[in-house]
Structures are given as structure tokens and as C-alpha cells.
Design a protein around this motif. Sequence first.
Motif, PDB file in Angstrom:
ATOM      1  N   UNK A 105      59.771 -25.198 -20.273  1.00 47.40           N
ATOM      2  CA  UNK A 105      59.963 -26.323 -21.182  1.00 47.40           C
ATOM      3  C   UNK A 105      59.379 -27.607 -20.606  1.00 47.40           C
ATOM      4  N   UNK A 106      59.518 -27.780 -19.301  1.00 48.73           N
ATOM      5  CA  UNK A 106      59.031 -29.020 -18.687  1.00 48.73           C
ATOM      6  C   UNK A 106      57.516 -29.043 -18.591  1.00 48.73           C
ATOM      7  N   UNK A 107      56.937 -27.884 -18.245  1.00 53.25           N
ATOM      8  CA  UNK A 107      55.492 -27.843 -18.046  1.00 53.25           C
ATOM      9  C   UNK A 107      54.743 -27.385 -19.286  1.00 53.25           C
ATOM     10  N   UNK A 108      55.471 -26.713 -20.204  1.00 52.31           N
ATOM     11  CA  UNK A 108      54.814 -26.236 -21.421  1.00 52.31           C
ATOM     12  C   UNK A 108      53.867 -25.099 -21.185  1.00 52.31           C
ATOM     13  N   UNK A 109      54.010 -24.393 -20.069  1.00 47.08           N
ATOM     14  CA  UNK A 109      53.104 -23.300 -19.751  1.00 47.08           C
ATOM     15  C   UNK A 109      53.896 -22.210 -19.050  1.00 47.08           C
ATOM     16  N   UNK A 110      53.784 -20.965 -19.544  1.00 47.23           N
ATOM     17  CA  UNK A 110      54.569 -19.860 -18.990  1.00 47.23           C
ATOM     18  C   UNK A 110      54.147 -19.549 -17.560  1.00 47.23           C
ATOM     19  N   UNK A 111      52.834 -19.552 -17.317  1.00 51.32           N
ATOM     20  CA  UNK A 111      52.345 -19.205 -15.969  1.00 51.32           C
ATOM     21  C   UNK A 111      52.833 -20.203 -14.931  1.00 51.32           C
TER      22      UNK A 111
END
Length: 723
Positions: A202-208
Motif C-alpha cells: 500500500x505504501x509503495x504501490x508495487x508488489x515486488x
Amino acid sequence: MSTHETTPAGAPDPEWDALVANASVWGGDGFRPTAAATVAANPLPEVSADPAGTTPLTPAWVKNGAGWKGRGRVARVNSVHGFRRWVRRQGGEHGHAAQVWRGLARTTRWVKGVEGADIDRSKHEARRAQEAYRAARRAHAHKLIPGDKKNKLAKVMDDASKDSAAAMTALAKVRKATRARRAWRASAVAAPLVAAEVGSVLALGDVTNGSLVACAATSFVLALIGRRTDAGETWTSDSVALGDGGKLTDETLNAAYRDAGVLKDDQILKLLSPVALTRDGDAYEVVFDLPSGMPTDKALSAVKGLASAMGVSITQVHQGRGEREGRIHLRVNLRIPFTGKPSPGPLLTAGRMDLFKPVPMGVSMRGKPIETDWVERSGLFGGEPGAGKSAAVNNVLLAAALDPYTRLYLADGKAGFDLVPFESIAEMIDTAGDPEALLSILTHVWEMEVPARRAALREHGARKVSAELAVKDRRLALAILFVDEWASYVAGAPAKLREELNRLFQLIVSQGRALGIASLAATQKPSSDSVPTSVRDLLSVRWAMRCMTPEASDTILGKGYASAGQNAQTILKSQRGVGILMSGESAEPELVRGYFYKDDEVEQIIGRATELRAEAGTMPGMAPLGATAAPAAPRLLDHLIAAVTATGRGVATKGEVLAYLAGVDPQYAPEDGESEAQFRSRAGKLLAEWLDAEGLEVPTPKVDGPDGKRSLGYRLDDLSEVR
């Protein structure tokens, strides 16, 4: 290696404030080494008064830009050392991979819990019940058993069947409860991981990237759980020796003194200052008190053990006595001191010197200029060949040369070239190592210099030479008597001559101090065979260069200093010009590197000294050594003045003057079989011839003798006008 500073607890401490203030300035007036000779290019400003007592909370290096720049350099070095420590750490059980693995294993064991023991117990009970049931069933199956007994076996079989069913039910319940508890603990472990994963995404917006952050957080937690080994040990930077890039802290300091055998397991040091890096980042310094009742010598004698415990060279550890018994000033250098280029000497840029003021001798381990007062002092320089004795003595001789009124009497027993540059400005000098020449020098000093100075002091009504008197009367200017390699002189002299040399040197050393004559001696090992103990004990300033044995070091500094940690044997060969300097009767020994002057620099300073002496009219008229030369007229006139002054009447008869001169110059002494009238006639004629040869007209009016009779003599007023 990072700085480690702590704040002393309690109310403001004046002693602590003084310590911080002294550590913030160079201190003292006089010569300073050049920028290359000092550790810091710009000394820090003096710390002002601090009524609130907050000075210890504010490091001195924050006061100016130079301090911040130096601290930045220290931070960069600390970063490199920290990375190296981290790399070394990864290969052992304290490495982060090992910690993560231990954390994972411990987490797994926690999730599994201890319920496995309940399952095993229930399994064991169920297995026993089943075996009992099978045994009962086999017994009931026999057909030839009588009916009553068969009925009993049937009942036993039924009971065993019930017990087996109950055991299996209990096992199922235990397994179910265990699965529930393990599921709860697994959820407790997984929840933070899921929360970290979801939060990162949620914070970075990226799963990886979120997964990477979650994995890093998980590894950190597992490493934290596994930081302690199975033996219960925890890794800290304190476990790294100082010599391996570690840092000195309160804990490692106490541990080092315990390992060295100074402290017992239940004892600790009482720190009076924080264990902190110096402002240049080159050493750790701390002041502390030993446990109550422990003498200072116990810590001073353990320097080898301390160096071993800290993982450094013995030359990097320096312990100094504090203001009272049991107090230690400790400095641990991070690298071996005094192994670089020597500091340029301040005499290169000095103008005219005044030997009544302290002479710059060298630089201490703290980069502080060391100055020594040679008024009413005498010095002993010792050490093995090549240790730097001549360079150390040069600091005194060159400073004396730049004082145009200081008289130099020099002798070199090794017949070298160290004193050759001083030939043009020395009153008397021997560079051939001739004992007879040394006898001439000592005889002249004892029979001419000493009586003339005594007479001058009586004339001025003073007990000893001072700077004020030397300005009024240049007869009382300081004089330097230096004998290099005394052992070589006495070894090559006959027994009778050796005794006379020792006698004269002892007399000059013991009586010349108050008269402004500073006596210096240099030798490889000043044992009683070369320098008599009666002479050696009178030499107050000691400088022990590198020695071959602790006994040789003690011979120079004094008995017991080597066992107390002041051992010149520990000085490395790479530390040339370094010695343990004890500058006075009450001074504590200190490791000092003397200023070094190259041959061309010595010539340059001697040239400037020659110009100063020519301007002051103090260039000596050298007399051939070993020859019986009449004293120069000014000195003879001084003796006449001293003889008249000694009567206390302002006048003296010729008889009184000749009697005085007989005690100064053997040529005036009565010869065997000579009557008093013959003695007076011969000595009076000799005196008149010498005065006439120098063109001096001294009135000889009739004066009152001690018995009231009038006869020819001298008046003090007339002699003062002639001079």
C-alpha cells in the motif's frame, strides 16, 4: 571506530570543567611547533567560564569549523572500520545469516510448542491400551478354556476395548487442541508478516518492492530473535579489540584492566571523564580512579598486559600519574606515535633567545610543545647508539647559541663532528676526545668561572643568579658545560686523571647550579663505571632514549621507573629521536620526540648566532687547549673586583688581593720553600705584568688593611671605573 562519549552524572564538577578547558587549548606561552608539527592545524578556542555547568555536555570540537572538519574525517574513518568489522562478523556465528537461521529455528520451535509431549504421551497410552486389548482378545479366542474362565476373559477383553477407545479419543482431543494452539501461534507469526507485506504494497504501490521490504523486515526480526547464540553470547562492537578496529568504551576499559590483572572480577574503575576520542581522532583519553586502596604503581606496571588486552603495541599505551595516588590519566593512540617525519624545530625561525626562559625541546604524544627550564638545572641524556642523543642535546645547545651572552664549554668524547659547528662561538671546546683537553675545560670552569660568579654575587648581595642580575652584570650570564660520551673520556684516562675529572665535574654540577652554570652529560649507559653515582644523582633533567634493557633505562631515569611503566626499552627503532623526558626533580616522565635539525639547519642557526654575538661583542677569543694561558684581562679585572668586594670594606691591600688570587689561579699560589716576602714580590710582579700587557692602568693608592695599617692596595670605586 565510532566516538563514544558519555556524560558524567551529578552536579557540575569544577575539576571536570578544568579538565575540559585544558583539553581545549594548547596552553602555555612561548614556542609553538609549526602546523606540520601539531596534530590540529587550528587550535580550538579556549572554553569560557560555564556557570551552568553544561560544558561537559558540549564537546569542544563544535566550537569552530576546524573541529567539524576533523570530526568529519573521523566519521569517514569510522565508517570504513565499521564496514570491515561487519565483513569479519559475517563469517562467524554472529553473522547476520547465522542470526536469521537461528531466529527461524527458534520461531519454528515456538510455533510447534511443547504440546508434542502431550501427543506423545497420549499416543503411548493409546498404544498400551491397544496392546492390552489384543492380548485379552487372543486369550479369549482359545476354545478349550472352561466356560467360567472364558466368561472372565470376555469381560477383560471388553474392558480393554473400552480403555483403548478412551485412549484413542483422548489422543484425538490432544491432537485437535495442539493443532488449534499451533494455528494460533502460526497466525501470531504470520500476522506481522502479512501486515508488513500489505503495508509495504500500500505504501509503495508495487508488489515486488513491497515484498522486498516485507522480506527485509522479516529478516531483521529473525536476526533480532537469533542475535544471541545457543551459548547465550551476544555480539557487540566491544568484542572487537581496539587494534582490530574496535572502540574503547567503559566496558572494554574495565575488561582490559581485568585481563591485565589490575582489577578483580568484582572491581570497576571510577571514571572521572568520558572514554572519548581526542578532537583529532588519533587517540582515546580518559581519567579515572583505581579502586580504593589500590596503588598507582600496580596499574603503571601492567602496561604490557593492557597493550595485549587492547590489541595494540605497548608504545601506544601511555599511563600518567594523576594529582593524587590512585588516579590515572590514560591515553591510547590508535597508531604507533612518532613514526612519521620529525617536527620542524622552532629555532629555525626564532630570533634572539633568552636562556633564562624555557627552551623548546620537542613534541609530546598529544602534539603539545614541550619546553624545559634550564636555570638551576643540569641534564643527563642516555640511550643506545643511534637513538638520537645528539639531536636531543642540540635543542639546548642551539638555543644557548642564540643567546649571545651564554658561554659555551663543549667536549666530545667520541671525537665526532656533532660539536664542530660550535667551534667559532664556544669559549672552550674539544672535538678530539682528549681527556687532558677536558681537564683544561673543567679546570677553567672551576677555577675561573665559578670564583668569578661567586664574587659577582657577593658584590650584588645575591644568593643565586637571576635574569635581572644577568642583565645588570653580564658576568652572571648563563653558561653551558656539555660533555658528550663521558664514558669515553674516563675510559681513556689514567686512574689519577679519571679521579680528577670526576672530582671537578661533580664540584661544577653541585655548585654551579646556583651560579648559572648548567651542566649536561650524554652517554650510552651512565652506569657507575662511567659516570659516578654521586655525579649522576645531581643531574636533575633526564632524557632516556631507546635502551637495550630495562636496567639501562632505570640507570638514566632512576630506579623503579621501568617496572612502573616508564621503560625506554619499549621505544621502537623506528621512533628515532624519541625518549622519556623527565624535566626536573618533581616532573613525571613523558614520552617526547625531540626536534630534529639537519646539518644545514644547524649551520644556519650557528650563522645567526655568530651575528648576534658579534653585535653583542661576546665572541670568544679561543685559547689552545692544554696550554697554560694567562686569563684575559677582563676576567682578571673581575677577580680583582671580587677580591676587594670580599673584604667588605670597599678596599683591599695587595696582600689580600694576592691571597685571593692564590685560591683562584695556581700561578699565584706560594711555591715550595718560598718566603712570604718572595711570594708577594713574585705574585705582585706577575699581576703587574699582566695588567700592563693588557693596557690597563689600575690605581694602587694606600688603603687601610684589616689591622688598621695602611699599605698599597685597591679601591672598589677605582676598579669599577677601569672596567
